[in-house]
Write a protein that holds these residues in place. Structure first.
Motif, PDB file in Angstrom:
ATOM      1  N   SER A  31      -9.913   1.346  -0.528  1.00 13.68           N
ATOM      2  CA  SER A  31      -8.978   2.788  -0.662  1.00 13.68           C
ATOM      3  C   SER A  31      -7.619   2.764   0.596  1.00 13.68           C
ATOM      4  O   SER A  31      -6.769   3.716   1.017  1.00 13.68           O
ATOM      5  CB  SER A  31      -9.456   3.448  -0.565  1.00 13.68           C
ATOM      6  OG  SER A  31     -11.182   3.741   0.776  1.00 13.68           O
ATOM      7  N   SER A  32      -7.722   1.619   1.556  1.00 13.23           N
ATOM      8  CA  SER A  32      -6.356   1.586   2.904  1.00 13.23           C
ATOM      9  C   SER A  32      -6.438   0.493   3.071  1.00 13.23           C
ATOM     10  O   SER A  32      -6.114  -0.199   2.645  1.00 13.23           O
ATOM     11  CB  SER A  32      -7.322   2.289   3.747  1.00 13.23           C
ATOM     12  OG  SER A  32      -7.854   1.754   4.796  1.00 13.23           O
ATOM     13  N   MET A  75      -5.087   2.894  -3.746  1.00 10.95           N
ATOM     14  CA  MET A  75      -4.142   2.657  -3.613  1.00 10.95           C
ATOM     15  C   MET A  75      -2.712   3.556  -4.295  1.00 10.95           C
ATOM     16  O   MET A  75      -1.863   2.643  -4.841  1.00 10.95           O
ATOM     17  CB  MET A  75      -3.605   1.730  -2.641  1.00 10.95           C
ATOM     18  CG  MET A  75      -4.851   1.080  -1.612  1.00 10.95           C
ATOM     19  SD  MET A  75      -4.227   1.615  -0.334  1.00 10.95           S
ATOM     20  CE  MET A  75      -3.124   1.147   0.641  1.00 10.95           C
ATOM     21  N   GLU A  91       2.341   4.398  -2.733  1.00 10.78           N
ATOM     22  CA  GLU A  91       0.989   2.480  -2.688  1.00 10.78           C
ATOM     23  C   GLU A  91       1.931   1.904  -3.715  1.00 10.78           C
ATOM     24  O   GLU A  91       1.782   2.242  -4.705  1.00 10.78           O
ATOM     25  CB  GLU A  91       0.381   3.447  -2.692  1.00 10.78           C
ATOM     26  CG  GLU A  91      -0.039   4.275  -1.331  1.00 10.78           C
ATOM     27  CD  GLU A  91      -1.103   4.926  -1.175  1.00 10.78           C
ATOM     28  OE1 GLU A  91      -1.428   4.999  -0.070  1.00 10.78           O
ATOM     29  OE2 GLU A  91      -2.344   5.711  -1.824  1.00 10.78           O
TER      30      GLU A  91
END
Length: 440
Positions: A31-32, A75, A91
């Motif tokens: 998620s990052s 993302m 993203e």
């Protein structure tokens, strides 16, 4: 971080069309960007491999792996819109339909789109996905910059000035140069399109094809094999407000047509001898004259079709008519029963090394078919036509050739390999697909 449980290792990936499956060692949903970096470094340290999947909308095995599979689904945010500069930063996992809706709410749009909008931004970029209009490039050509986690776990932000070679390679990178985490793309003020559609005889359509391409902002042709009829779809920008849509669009939007079409495909798959008659029925139902005005994305995009198979090649624009004639001859001579349209679209030349439209205006000729016993012989025959004429494959669709053929049709093939050696020296992002098309 790595999924090593028995349950995780047994999870299976299957693409949208159902023709590609694999059983990865692990499936991950970071998620990052920092989590992507950590994952790449750990996979590299273990001597393993990793592939990224967006929406799983490719017919090729580009996302399949027995290593680690990484999803971009977490993302998927729009990060920034600069309407004055005409750019939007997102993203990489954001779906096109979500991006289109976001832009429309703010009076903006993408300059062009393909027929469906279910794919992720990273997916359409990595495969060279496109719409139609010889004055407009594919979606990769709309990229102004992108952020990439390389095979060494480093983060690079690349544009035309900072690293021209990497920029020329990464905009159609096949997922083999790293994980795209963010993309800045060009956008334009929202616009409407006036679309007109009409039917021509096959030979008549070929005679008019090049002049129609020059005359319209966006043009595509649908030929339904065994019918001798081609449907033309021409769209141009207009200041007019949206009008009432045609009936068939209403049926499409309500979801009524898809199960009917799926039933026709299924019937043809079981009884191939019925396909010519079924195609005439479909043409009589769907091929009709109409005109409408609507928002650009509603003209570009169609409802998701039933599951089917696709092959597509980018021919030089001037070879469009000859390629289509040879496809008709292939179907007739080999008595292949084809129960789906052949689609002809056009794309502007670009400077992206592995783009099918590199250095030349491109005719993108798509051969589509439902599940029938002859699908492979059909695609192999179309591919032979493509290689004879110097065409280039759509990376997200079905083809069988390997690296030596790619080297013949992509002038910067070896330059691409040099860039890959620089940013993924350990082949962290390799899989069976990349080993076939890029070499081991």
């Amino acid at each position: 971080m790595l999924l090593t449980s028995k349950a995780a290792s047994q999870r299976e990936f299957c693409n949208w069309a159902g023709n590609q499956t694999c059983r990865p060692a692990g499936i991950h949903m970071p998620s990052s960007e920092a989590e992507f970096v950590e994952l790449v470094r750990l996979v590299r340290a273990r001597g393993q491999t990793l592939r990224v999947v967006g929406a799983g909308h490719s017919w090729s095995g580009i996302a399949c792996t027995d290593g680690h599979l990484v999803s971009l689904d977490r993302m998927a945010e729009v990060l920034e819109l600069d309407a004055d500069a005409g750019t939007v930063t997102v993203e990489a996992g954001v779906r096109l339909h979500a991006l289109v809706d976001y832009l429309l709410e703010r009076g903006m749009a993408l300059p062009n789109l393909g027929s469906v909008a279910e794919q992720s931004v990273a997916g359409v970029i990595s495969t060279g996905t496109h719409g139609t209009g010889v004055g407009i490039g594919n979606l990769s050509s709309m990229v102004e910059s992108l952020r990439l986690v390389t095979g060494t776990g480093d983060i690079v932000e690349v544009d035309r000035e900072s690293d021209p070679a990497l920029f020329a390679a990464a905009r159609v990178g096949l997922g083999s140069l790293g994980i795209i985490t963010a993309v800045t793309m060009r956008c334009v003020p929202a616009f409407n399109l006036y679309e007109r559609s009409w039917t021509l005889r096959f030979d008549e359509a070929l005679c008019q094809m090049q002049s129609l391409v020059d005359r319209h902002d966006h043009i595509k042709f649908w030929w339904l094999p065994h019918t001798g009829r081609i449907q033309v779809f021409a769209a141009d920008r207009t200041p007019r407000e949206p009008t009432r849509v045609k009936l068939m669009h209403r049926i499409d939007d309500s979801g009524l047509l898809k199960p009917v079409f799926a039933g026709v495909l299924g019937l043809g798959g079981r009884y191939p001898e019925m396909i010519p008659a079924l195609n005439w029925l479909v043409a009589a139902t769907y091929f009709a004259d109409y005109e409408l005005v609507d928002r650009s994305h509603r003209v570009f995009n169609l409802p998701m079709p039933p599951s089917h198979l696709e092959a597509e090649f980018g021919f030089a624009r001037e070879d469009a008519e000859s390629a289509l004639e040879q496809m008709r001859a292939l179907i007739e001579w080999d008595q292949i029963r084809v129960n789906f349209i052949t689609e002809v679209r056009f794309v502007a030349a670009d400077d992206i090394w592995l783009s099918p439209a590199y250095g030349r205006e491109s005719c993108q000729l798509g051969a589509y078919i439902g599940e029938t016993p002859q699908w492979r012989s059909y695609f192999e025959g179309v591919e032979q036509i493509a290689w004879r004429m110097g065409a280039r494959p759509h990376w997200g669709k079905t083809f069988f050739a390997g690296a030596e053929q790619m080297r013949e049709v992509f002038p910067h093939f070896d330059d691409f390999l040099e860039v890959r050696e620089r940013i993924d020296p350990d082949r962290v992002f390799s899989n069976a697909f990349t080993r076939r098309v890029l070499g081991s």
